[in-house]
Every structure is written in C-alpha cells, then in structure tokens.
Scaffold this motif. Sequence first.
Motif, PDB file in Angstrom:
ATOM      1  N   ARG A  53       1.730   6.732  -6.709  1.00  0.00           N
ATOM      2  CA  ARG A  53       0.483   7.363  -7.083  1.00  0.00           C
ATOM      3  C   ARG A  53       0.399   8.851  -6.851  1.00  0.00           C
ATOM      4  NH1 ARG A  53      -5.481   5.688  -6.410  1.00  0.00           N
ATOM      5  NH2 ARG A  53      -5.081   6.755  -4.459  1.00  0.00           N
ATOM      6  N   GLN A  54       0.958   8.938  -5.694  1.00  0.00           N
ATOM      7  CA  GLN A  54       1.096  10.414  -5.162  1.00  0.00           C
ATOM      8  C   GLN A  54       2.280  11.718  -5.897  1.00  0.00           C
ATOM      9  OE1 GLN A  54      -0.931  12.552  -3.664  1.00  0.00           O
ATOM     10  NE2 GLN A  54       0.233  14.285  -4.816  1.00  0.00           N
ATOM     11  N   LEU A  94       2.205  13.414   0.900  1.00  0.00           N
ATOM     12  CA  LEU A  94       1.944  11.846   1.140  1.00  0.00           C
ATOM     13  C   LEU A  94       2.348  11.756   2.635  1.00  0.00           C
ATOM     14  CD1 LEU A  94       5.780  12.622  -0.662  1.00  0.00           C
ATOM     15  CD2 LEU A  94       3.511  10.632  -1.528  1.00  0.00           C
ATOM     16  N   ASP A 152       8.919   6.952   2.547  1.00  0.00           N
ATOM     17  CA  ASP A 152       8.629   7.534   4.299  1.00  0.00           C
ATOM     18  C   ASP A 152       8.986   9.691   4.308  1.00  0.00           C
ATOM     19  OD1 ASP A 152       7.603   7.745   6.725  1.00  0.00           O
ATOM     20  OD2 ASP A 152       9.803   6.915   7.529  1.00  0.00           O
ATOM     21  N   CYS A 196      -0.476  11.318   3.916  1.00  0.00           N
ATOM     22  CA  CYS A 196      -2.410  10.608   4.553  1.00  0.00           C
ATOM     23  C   CYS A 196      -1.401   9.074   4.215  1.00  0.00           C
ATOM     24  CB  CYS A 196      -2.862  10.960   4.377  1.00  0.00           C
ATOM     25  SG  CYS A 196      -2.930  10.715   2.113  1.00  0.00           S
ATOM     26  N   HIS A 197      -0.001   8.436   3.628  1.00  0.00           N
ATOM     27  CA  HIS A 197      -0.025   7.637   3.118  1.00  0.00           C
ATOM     28  C   HIS A 197       1.295   7.336   3.899  1.00  0.00           C
ATOM     29  CE1 HIS A 197      -2.499   8.317  -0.127  1.00  0.00           C
ATOM     30  NE2 HIS A 197      -1.726   8.908  -0.606  1.00  0.00           N
ATOM     31  N   VAL A 198       1.657   7.838   4.803  1.00  0.00           N
ATOM     32  CA  VAL A 198       3.275   7.639   5.429  1.00  0.00           C
ATOM     33  C   VAL A 198       2.956   8.118   6.927  1.00  0.00           C
ATOM     34  CG1 VAL A 198       4.525   6.742   3.920  1.00  0.00           C
ATOM     35  CG2 VAL A 198       4.100   9.357   5.840  1.00  0.00           C
ATOM     36  N   ALA A 226       0.667  -1.330   0.267  1.00  0.00           N
ATOM     37  CA  ALA A 226      -0.362   0.056  -0.302  1.00  0.00           C
ATOM     38  C   ALA A 226       0.296   1.536   0.466  1.00  0.00           C
ATOM     39  CB  ALA A 226      -1.034   0.062   1.509  1.00  0.00           C
ATOM     40  N   ARG A 227       2.035   1.377   0.996  1.00  0.00           N
ATOM     41  CA  ARG A 227       3.095   2.173   1.033  1.00  0.00           C
ATOM     42  C   ARG A 227       3.473   2.633  -0.949  1.00  0.00           C
ATOM     43  NH1 ARG A 227       6.808   0.623   3.374  1.00  0.00           N
ATOM     44  NH2 ARG A 227       5.728   0.739   5.984  1.00  0.00           N
ATOM     45  N   GLU A 228       3.383   1.572  -1.082  1.00  0.00           N
ATOM     46  CA  GLU A 228       4.489   2.396  -2.421  1.00  0.00           C
ATOM     47  C   GLU A 228       3.560   2.128  -3.676  1.00  0.00           C
ATOM     48  OE1 GLU A 228       7.545   0.519  -5.202  1.00  0.00           O
ATOM     49  OE2 GLU A 228       6.599  -0.925  -4.653  1.00  0.00           O
ATOM     50  N   TYR A 282       0.153   3.186  -2.759  1.00  0.00           N
ATOM     51  CA  TYR A 282      -0.210   5.275  -2.807  1.00  0.00           C
ATOM     52  C   TYR A 282       1.196   6.163  -3.732  1.00  0.00           C
ATOM     53  CZ  TYR A 282      -4.680   2.859  -1.771  1.00  0.00           C
ATOM     54  OH  TYR A 282      -6.038   2.387  -1.923  1.00  0.00           O
ATOM     55  N   GLY A 283       1.968   5.671  -2.636  1.00  0.00           N
ATOM     56  CA  GLY A 283       3.386   6.943  -2.966  1.00  0.00           C
ATOM     57  C   GLY A 283       4.132   6.914  -4.488  1.00  0.00           C
TER      58      GLY A 283
END
Length: 344
Positions: free
Chosen positions: A79-80, A150, A233, A152-154, A72-74, A76-77
């Motif tokens: 994508r942003q 970023l 991160d 909200c994703h980490v 999920a981190r990879e 959504y990160g």
Amino acid sequence: MNGEMQSLLQAYYMRAFPAKWDVEVRDVVNITTGWESEMYSFDVEYGRPEERRHERLILRIYPGDDAEAKSAREFYGMRQLHKAGYPVPQVLILESENSPFGQPFVIMERIEGQELASLMFGAPKERQQKLLTLFCELFVRLHRLDWRPLACHVTCGDMDDPYAPVDRELNRWRAYLDRFRSSAFLEVLEWLESRREQVPCLRPSPVHWDYHPGNVLLRDDGSGVVIDWTQLDISDPRFDLAWTLVLISSYRGPEWRERILREYERLAEAPVQQIEYFEAAACFKRLGSVVVSLLHGPEKMGMRPEAQARIRQDMEAFKRVYGLLLERTDIRLPEVQGLLASLS
C-alpha cells in the motif's frame, strides 16, 4: 475444491464490501506456483443490471508460523509502495482474525501480464537486452525510494547507524541457528561477522529480498509491475542485489550474474562495492533456509508443505549456490554438502 472456495469467497466478499450490490464471485482458479503462499485468481461482478462492474482480483493465503506478520508486511508495504508511485498491484483488504480459510489472506488487484522470466531468457539478443534493462531499472528505482515512509511497517532499527542493516541480518541469522540448534553454518556466520566493518551501509533502502524475473509482470504496454512482497524490508540494497545475483546465476549460469550486475551499475551510475561479501551472505541465507526446511519442515520458514518437493527438484541449483559460497569464503560445510548429495 474451487466450488467451495468460490462459496467462501462470495460470502466473505459480501460481508467485507456491504455497499457493493448484488455481488457475484466467479471463475476461481488456483494459480499457486511459488514456495510460500496459496494463490487464486477470481472475478467479481456487482451493481445493478444496467451498470454492472467487473473486478479481476487475486486471493493470497499465507501459511506457516509467521503468516500473520508476513501478510501484514506485504499488505501495508504494498500500500505504501503504491502510494509512492512504485508499480505494484493495488491491495484491497487484509484479513487475519476472521479468515474463512483458517489462515490470513490478502485480496489485491490482478495484473494482466506475462512473467518477465518467460520472455527474457529465451528472447532474441536485442529484445533480451531491453527486458534486462527494464528488470534492472525497476530494481534501481526501488533502491532509490525513500525508506522512511515504510519504517512503521517493518522493524528496521536505527538506520542512522551504517552498520545497523548488516548487524540486524547477522543477529537474525544467529537467532535462527540457535533456534534450530544448528552448527552447520556457524563458521560461515562467524566469517560474515568478522568482516562486517568492511561493509558500512551508505544509504538504506526498501528491499524486496526475492527480486527475480518471475516476480515481474510485463503488461501489454511494455511496463513492468513487481509482485510478491512478503519479505519487504528496509536494509542495505546490496543484500537485495546479491540475493538476485545468486538466485538467477544458480539457475541460469554465472554469465547472468555479470550481465545483471553490469546493467545495475550502469543505471545506478556507480559501482557496487563489496558485492562478494553480500553474495556470501545470500548463499548463507539460501542454503540455510533449504536445510531448515528439509530437516524441520518448510512451515518453520513460512513456506507451504509442498515446498519441500520443490526444493528436492532444484537440488542442482542449490549445489551451485554451495559452490559459490565455497568460492567466496573458502569454507567447506561437510554436513550441508552431504545433505545435498544425498538428495540428488
């Protein structure tokens, strides 16, 4: 195996993209090279006979205890980052609950290009300098990005506190030592904790945490694309830079540490303060992950089971990391030194 993988991919792709007509998945190839995930390249054709469309894609399957969070981190990160205009592959889909492979995965764009590592280190002097500049330009550009989209994703904590980035890393590492009941690195961790007031973070940034030339792809037009964002991160960019310096110098020699640091500072138009502290932290993290993987299994660090064999092959590089840690902190770690010696 690839035939079974192709069938599973075909069935999944048709369910995930029902609007794509007459889908054909083909040319599935295992391209796994790293420690962390299993990767396949594949092609997809779809559409009516007179207007067939073609996609070149990557399937990345995540192993380990934290596979769901890492995927999920990879996803959504990246994508942003793509939205911000930073050069990363475009991600298409994240699947964690209904994976036909039994593990979370991401499907993303396949970048046609060569690893910078295969080009830069053996290139003639002038060409090498240009590639080094590209490598550092991408790094500085990442560290200049606005970190807030970023957030909200980490789990980044209070970035208004200049000590939050270093405290978060130190707390995370202490939790690892407690989890695995390891005292081998405790003295180094205490050394880092005792000096944290000397390294306030002036400007948090997105960090890659494994930035090296093997994770930069060079397109035919000379542009670079950065891959492998499982550790994305928000932190002090000096953590990121120090990890790169330690990693590359352990394999390529200390002269590369000097070259990368000088070029980074030139492009950033400012000296990097207290980088030696962050190099000690990078050595601590690097050696800690190796020791935990060897003693408790690589799955505990979110790596593939095969990573343990790779670690053994790279033992000389880890010895150089230990030597740098000793140089930076003047702390000897007999347990770690003995383990590295026994596996040589």
